[in-house]
Scaffold this motif. Structure first.
Motif, PDB file in Angstrom:
ATOM      1  N   GLY A 158       0.802  -1.208   0.000  1.00  0.00           N
ATOM      2  CA  GLY A 158       0.000   0.000   0.000  1.00  0.00           C
ATOM      3  C   GLY A 158       0.842   1.267   0.000  1.00  0.00           C
ATOM      4  O   GLY A 158       0.518   2.237  -0.673  1.00  0.00           O
ATOM      5  N   LYS A 159       1.934   1.242   0.750  1.00  0.00           N
ATOM      6  CA  LYS A 159       2.793   2.421   0.845  1.00  0.00           C
ATOM      7  C   LYS A 159       3.599   2.663  -0.432  1.00  0.00           C
ATOM      8  O   LYS A 159       3.951   3.806  -0.749  1.00  0.00           O
ATOM      9  CB  LYS A 159       3.757   2.274   2.023  1.00  0.00           C
ATOM     10  N   THR A 160       3.903   1.596  -1.148  1.00  0.00           N
ATOM     11  CA  THR A 160       4.763   1.712  -2.329  1.00  0.00           C
ATOM     12  C   THR A 160       3.999   1.719  -3.643  1.00  0.00           C
ATOM     13  O   THR A 160       4.541   2.116  -4.679  1.00  0.00           O
ATOM     14  CB  THR A 160       5.774   0.551  -2.377  1.00  0.00           C
ATOM     15  N   GLY A 161       2.748   1.247  -3.614  1.00  0.00           N
ATOM     16  CA  GLY A 161       1.984   1.126  -4.848  1.00  0.00           C
ATOM     17  C   GLY A 161       2.404  -0.076  -5.678  1.00  0.00           C
ATOM     18  O   GLY A 161       2.033  -0.182  -6.850  1.00  0.00           O
ATOM     19  N   LEU A 162       3.151  -0.996  -5.071  1.00  0.00           N
ATOM     20  CA  LEU A 162       3.589  -2.197  -5.775  1.00  0.00           C
ATOM     21  C   LEU A 162       2.486  -3.246  -5.743  1.00  0.00           C
ATOM     22  O   LEU A 162       1.515  -3.135  -4.992  1.00  0.00           O
ATOM     23  CB  LEU A 162       4.881  -2.735  -5.147  1.00  0.00           C
ATOM     24  N   ASP A 163       2.685  -4.302  -6.555  1.00  0.00           N
ATOM     25  CA  ASP A 163       1.625  -5.304  -6.708  1.00  0.00           C
ATOM     26  C   ASP A 163       1.903  -6.621  -5.994  1.00  0.00           C
ATOM     27  O   ASP A 163       0.973  -7.315  -5.601  1.00  0.00           O
ATOM     28  CB  ASP A 163       1.391  -5.591  -8.197  1.00  0.00           C
ATOM     29  N   HIS A 164       3.175  -7.005  -5.858  1.00  0.00           N
ATOM     30  CA  HIS A 164       3.470  -8.328  -5.291  1.00  0.00           C
ATOM     31  C   HIS A 164       4.876  -8.369  -4.706  1.00  0.00           C
ATOM     32  O   HIS A 164       5.662  -7.421  -4.859  1.00  0.00           O
ATOM     33  CB  HIS A 164       3.279  -9.423  -6.348  1.00  0.00           C
ATOM     34  N   ARG A 165       5.202  -9.479  -4.058  1.00  0.00           N
ATOM     35  CA  ARG A 165       6.430  -9.584  -3.272  1.00  0.00           C
ATOM     36  C   ARG A 165       7.686  -9.533  -4.146  1.00  0.00           C
ATOM     37  O   ARG A 165       8.723  -9.051  -3.682  1.00  0.00           O
ATOM     38  CB  ARG A 165       6.409 -10.839  -2.401  1.00  0.00           C
ATOM     39  N   THR A 166       7.615 -10.001  -5.379  1.00  0.00           N
ATOM     40  CA  THR A 166       8.787  -9.901  -6.255  1.00  0.00           C
ATOM     41  C   THR A 166       9.163  -8.443  -6.476  1.00  0.00           C
ATOM     42  O   THR A 166      10.338  -8.076  -6.449  1.00  0.00           O
ATOM     43  CB  THR A 166       8.521 -10.579  -7.603  1.00  0.00           C
ATOM     44  N   GLN A 167       8.156  -7.593  -6.652  1.00  0.00           N
ATOM     45  CA  GLN A 167       8.410  -6.168  -6.816  1.00  0.00           C
ATOM     46  C   GLN A 167       8.959  -5.555  -5.531  1.00  0.00           C
ATOM     47  O   GLN A 167       9.782  -4.634  -5.579  1.00  0.00           O
ATOM     48  CB  GLN A 167       7.140  -5.449  -7.249  1.00  0.00           C
TER      49      GLN A 167
END
Length: 213
Positions: free
Chosen positions: A192-201
């Motif tokens: 949520g804080k980073t706007g990323l989608d999944h753990r690889t990112q």
């Protein structure tokens, strides 16, 4: 609707061979094959292309440079497919907007699945690529992380570091003596804080400081 692809490789045998392989899958429409990065950029600027499959070392403009132009000037997703796993290429490609990075010895089915995943908005990096990023971080011996640590709690930073090491939620829970459910909650907070989608990112972000892949 088929996924529209171009293939850029200066080796005609590999270029046409990849075209034959990808054309066997009903999901793909190979629009063209080109010989270098400049031709790939020009094609993506003039036509609607979903994914540009790029080699790294090509004349006129290499795949990393082409990735930068394609990601910044078009809606095409750059995907590196190469024999080279040098650290400098991997980091530069990711920083320039590559959505995928696989080696050419990858099985065709894996390449197909990776390209579909990239088409649907994900970032795909081969395990060896993630390992190279980790090695690059260790070799740099930088005292400060490249991420903005102020955004995260100490626990979140610890979890991100363990994700970057390749640990699963179960292994992280064991390492930190907290439940897997709590780990999942922390990961949701990080996303949520980073706007990323999944753990690889998350792993790539922790290792490179980049959120725009």
């Amino acid at each position: 609707m088929k996924i529209k692809i171009i293939i850029a490789d200066d080796n005609s045998f590999i270029r046409e061979g990849m075209k034959i392989i990808l054309s066997t899958y009903e999901e793909f429409d190979v629009l063209a094959t080109v010989e270098d990065g400049r031709q790939a950029v020009d094609f993506c600027l003039s036509e609607t292309v979903d994914i540009a499959l790029l080699d790294v070392r090509m004349p006129n403009m290499n795949g990393v440079e082409a990735t930068k132009f394609i990601s910044s000037q078009t809606n095409t997703k750059p995907f590196i497919l190469t024999t080279f796993d040098d650290d400098e290429y991997i980091v530069a490609a990711i920083q320039n907007g590559a959505k995928g990075y696989l080696l050419k010895n990858t099985e065709p089915e894996r390449i197909k699945d990776a390209m579909k995943s990239v088409y649907y908005g994900h970032t795909v990096m081969q395990d060896i690529v993630i390992d190279k990023l980790k090695s690059n971080l260790i070799k740099s011996q930088e005292p400060e992380l490249k991420i903005d640590q102020r955004l995260f709690t100490e626990r979140e930073l610890s979890i991100m570091a363990l994700i970057a090491r390749g640990l699963s939620n179960k292994e992280i829970a064991k390492e930190l003596f907290i439940s897997e459910g709590t780990i999942a909650n922390y990961i949701s907070s990080i996303l949520g804080k980073t706007g990323l989608d999944h753990r690889t990112q998350i792993a790539i972000y922790y290792l490179t400081g980049k959120v725009n892949f």
